[in-house]
Write a protein that holds these residues in place. Structure first.
Motif, PDB file in Angstrom:
ATOM      1  N   LEU A  71     143.485  99.028  64.276  1.00 26.30           N
ATOM      2  CA  LEU A  71     142.192  99.093  63.624  1.00 26.30           C
ATOM      3  C   LEU A  71     142.395  98.322  62.331  1.00 26.30           C
ATOM      4  O   LEU A  71     141.370  97.379  61.783  1.00 26.30           O
ATOM      5  CB  LEU A  71     142.121 100.523  63.680  1.00 26.30           C
ATOM      6  CG  LEU A  71     140.246 101.057  62.298  1.00 26.30           C
ATOM      7  CD1 LEU A  71     139.502  99.983  62.980  1.00 26.30           C
ATOM      8  CD2 LEU A  71     140.720 101.960  62.259  1.00 26.30           C
ATOM      9  N   LYS A  96     141.002  94.811  60.213  1.00 27.98           N
ATOM     10  CA  LYS A  96     140.169  94.617  59.684  1.00 27.98           C
ATOM     11  C   LYS A  96     140.039  93.620  58.716  1.00 27.98           C
ATOM     12  O   LYS A  96     139.950  93.164  57.862  1.00 27.98           O
ATOM     13  CB  LYS A  96     139.928  96.003  58.634  1.00 27.98           C
ATOM     14  CG  LYS A  96     139.302  97.025  60.004  1.00 27.98           C
ATOM     15  CD  LYS A  96     138.152  97.915  59.311  1.00 27.98           C
ATOM     16  CE  LYS A  96     136.839  97.419  58.690  1.00 27.98           C
ATOM     17  NZ  LYS A  96     136.119  98.220  58.649  1.00 27.98           N
ATOM     18  N   SER A 143     141.972  97.577  71.816  1.00 30.66           N
ATOM     19  CA  SER A 143     141.268  97.563  70.866  1.00 30.66           C
ATOM     20  C   SER A 143     141.037  96.012  71.046  1.00 30.66           C
ATOM     21  O   SER A 143     139.994  95.110  69.638  1.00 30.66           O
ATOM     22  CB  SER A 143     142.461  97.423  69.447  1.00 30.66           C
ATOM     23  OG  SER A 143     143.467  96.156  69.932  1.00 30.66           O
ATOM     24  N   VAL A 150     133.725  96.403  63.143  1.00 33.18           N
ATOM     25  CA  VAL A 150     135.438  96.148  64.347  1.00 33.18           C
ATOM     26  C   VAL A 150     134.042  96.671  65.489  1.00 33.18           C
ATOM     27  O   VAL A 150     133.759  98.151  65.614  1.00 33.18           O
ATOM     28  CB  VAL A 150     136.331  97.266  63.797  1.00 33.18           C
ATOM     29  CG1 VAL A 150     136.932  96.960  65.634  1.00 33.18           C
ATOM     30  CG2 VAL A 150     136.713  96.368  62.897  1.00 33.18           C
ATOM     31  N   ILE A 177     136.438  99.712  68.828  1.00 37.77           N
ATOM     32  CA  ILE A 177     137.293 100.678  68.417  1.00 37.77           C
ATOM     33  C   ILE A 177     136.005 102.008  67.305  1.00 37.77           C
ATOM     34  O   ILE A 177     135.944 101.377  66.421  1.00 37.77           O
ATOM     35  CB  ILE A 177     138.638 100.547  67.191  1.00 37.77           C
ATOM     36  CG1 ILE A 177     139.302  99.540  67.908  1.00 37.77           C
ATOM     37  CG2 ILE A 177     138.955 101.485  66.398  1.00 37.77           C
ATOM     38  CD1 ILE A 177     140.633  99.518  66.768  1.00 37.77           C
ATOM     39  N   GLU A 187     135.859 104.006  64.277  1.00 40.37           N
ATOM     40  CA  GLU A 187     136.914 104.089  63.074  1.00 40.37           C
ATOM     41  C   GLU A 187     136.968 105.555  63.052  1.00 40.37           C
ATOM     42  O   GLU A 187     137.636 106.043  62.515  1.00 40.37           O
ATOM     43  CB  GLU A 187     136.354 103.048  62.025  1.00 40.37           C
ATOM     44  CG  GLU A 187     136.636 101.380  62.839  1.00 40.37           C
ATOM     45  CD  GLU A 187     135.507 100.753  61.080  1.00 40.37           C
ATOM     46  OE1 GLU A 187     136.375 101.483  60.024  1.00 40.37           O
ATOM     47  OE2 GLU A 187     134.696  99.838  61.521  1.00 40.37           O
TER      48      GLU A 187
END
Length: 432
Positions: A113, A117, A140, A410, A413, A415
């Motif tokens: 993650l 990002k 992911s 995202v 995923i 978050e």
């Protein structure tokens, strides 16, 4: 996989310094790039299913993190401001002994993650419970080169080899080809030559490379020289390790003969400046390595010794560090840092189809939003990426032709769940 067209972006292909196309375009079909460059480079008969307005953005290859330990995100800020050996022996290794497979999964998900990002599309990882890490990679949408870390002098030496073989057999080529595998002997001071030779035999058998820490600290240098009468690089070269594809992390303490060996044997070097600075391990002679023709990429190392996985920050640190280390403001120009974070990183990992934007390459790219005060005026886009841009400027991430993040959201995923579960695991491990 949709047919994607990016229009109006400034396209930075990383093929060479001046390969920058304002108001350019990128076309993606399936998992690959079919055109990238100036307006009009996309075939007239290309019909896009998804069009992205890249106005005010820079389209460029995603960052490639050449060395990390994904699940160590759980140990971020747990044991700071200590020398490496004390940090490892008294803090990190005792806590790692408590890690459960589920912990490693959530730690790896947090890593993925954070990387997505901040614009990283590929990373190289060495740790344990690698089935869990591979699962996180698969879910992911990121690309990864995975190795099971092995300590050849410990009680888990045999199990580590078995688990690395299983990783190679089970995961090579999985996740639509996004996962590649290597063997991960930890370092020459934890893996005796006989153990390393067994690993080399297996690497040859399975056509896999080797990911290993090399010459990271003065303590390591002293240990190897006292035991074998040579440097870590000389020891590894003497047993033929560098005749295989090798990813050597750190390479801080090198003699001129070591540099010559690494360059001649085309060893991929992962330079981790932030971690080396934080642990006071030293400054790797990167300018000398590059001058000798060595292949050098950038890595963050684990989040426990950095403390983030931000490749934009790593580029900036690398460039500034080597200017002050050499006393030469031209020692590490911005384009060279950007190369280490993208196209050179791909070479370090032995990946010939990522790291640049050009037809036939995998569609691993990011859009960086340049409509920010700290990125004006725009005299030099490459200098801005290295010296001024921030990870939060990454707007869109595409990996293997799939949109993984768009408008900072995202898509692969949850978050909030990942951060919450990672927090639970970390506090349980630390006894909080």
């Amino acid at each position: 996989m949709a047919r994607i067209l990016i229009k109006g972006a400034t396209v930075l292909t990383m093929e060479k310094h001046d390969a920058v196309f304002h108001n350019g375009e990128v076309a993606i079909a399936g998992d690959s790039i079919i055109a990238a460059g100036p307006q009009g480079c996309v075939p007239k008969n290309f019909i896009a299913e998804h069009v992205i307005d890249g106005s005010g953005m820079v389209a460029m290859p995603g960052f490639i993190n050449c060395h990390t330990h994904a699940s160590m995100t759980l140990l971020r800020s747990y044991a700071d401001d200590l020398p490496l050996m004390k940090w490892l022996n008294e803090k990190i290794w005792p806590l790692e002994a408590k890690l459960q497979p589920e912990d490693c999964y959530w730690g790896a998900m947090l890593c993925c993650l954070e990387m997505i990002k901040s614009g990283t599309t590929t990373f190289a990882d060495m740790y344990f419970e690698m089935d869990e890490v591979a699962l996180a990679v698969e879910e992911s949408g990121i690309r990864a080169c995975l190795a099971r870390g092995m300590v050849g002098a410990g009680p888990a030496a045999e199990r580590a080899i078995e688990e690395n073989v299983k990783l190679v057999k089970d995961w090579s080529g999985r996740a639509d080809g996004r996962i590649t595998t290597m063997f991960g002997p930890h370092a020459p001071y934890t893996c005796p030559p006989d153990y390393l030779k067994r690993v080399m035999t297996l690497a040859e058998k399975y056509d896999a490379g080797i990911h290993i820490h090399v010459a990271e600290t003065q303590d390591e240098i002293r240990q190897i020289e006292e035991k074998y009468g040579m440097t870590p690089v000389q020891l590894l070269d003497s047993i033929g390790l560098f005749d295989l594809p090798v990813l050597a992390a750190h390479c801080v303490h090198l003699k001129q003969e070591d540099i010559a060996v690494l360059a001649a044997k085309k060893v991929g070097v992962a330079h981790c400046p932030a971690s080396n600075m934080k642990l006071a391990s030293g400054i790797a002679p990167v300018t000398e390595l590059l001058k000798a023709g060595a292949i050098v990429g950038l890595g963050t190392d684990g989040a426990a010794s950095n403390n983030n996985l931000d490749m934009m920050e790593e580029m900036r640190i690398a460039s500034l560090l080597h200017k002050i280390a050499t006393g030469d403001p031209m020692a590490m120009p911005s384009f060279k840092s950007l190369q280490m974070a993208t196209s050179n990183g791909a070479r370090v990992l032995g990946l010939g189809d990522v790291g640049m934007l050009k037809p036939g390459m995998k569609a691993d790219l990011i859009l960086v939003d340049f409509q920010r005060p700290h990125l004006y005026p725009q005299h030099d886009l490459i200098a801005h990426l290295v010296y001024a841009a921030q990870s939060a400027d990454v707007d869109t991430v595409i990996i293997n032709g799939e949109i993984v993040m768009e408008d900072r959201l995202v898509l692969t995923i949850d978050e909030e769940e990942v951060m919450s579960r990672a927090q639970e695991s970390a506090f349980r491990l630390a006894g909080r």
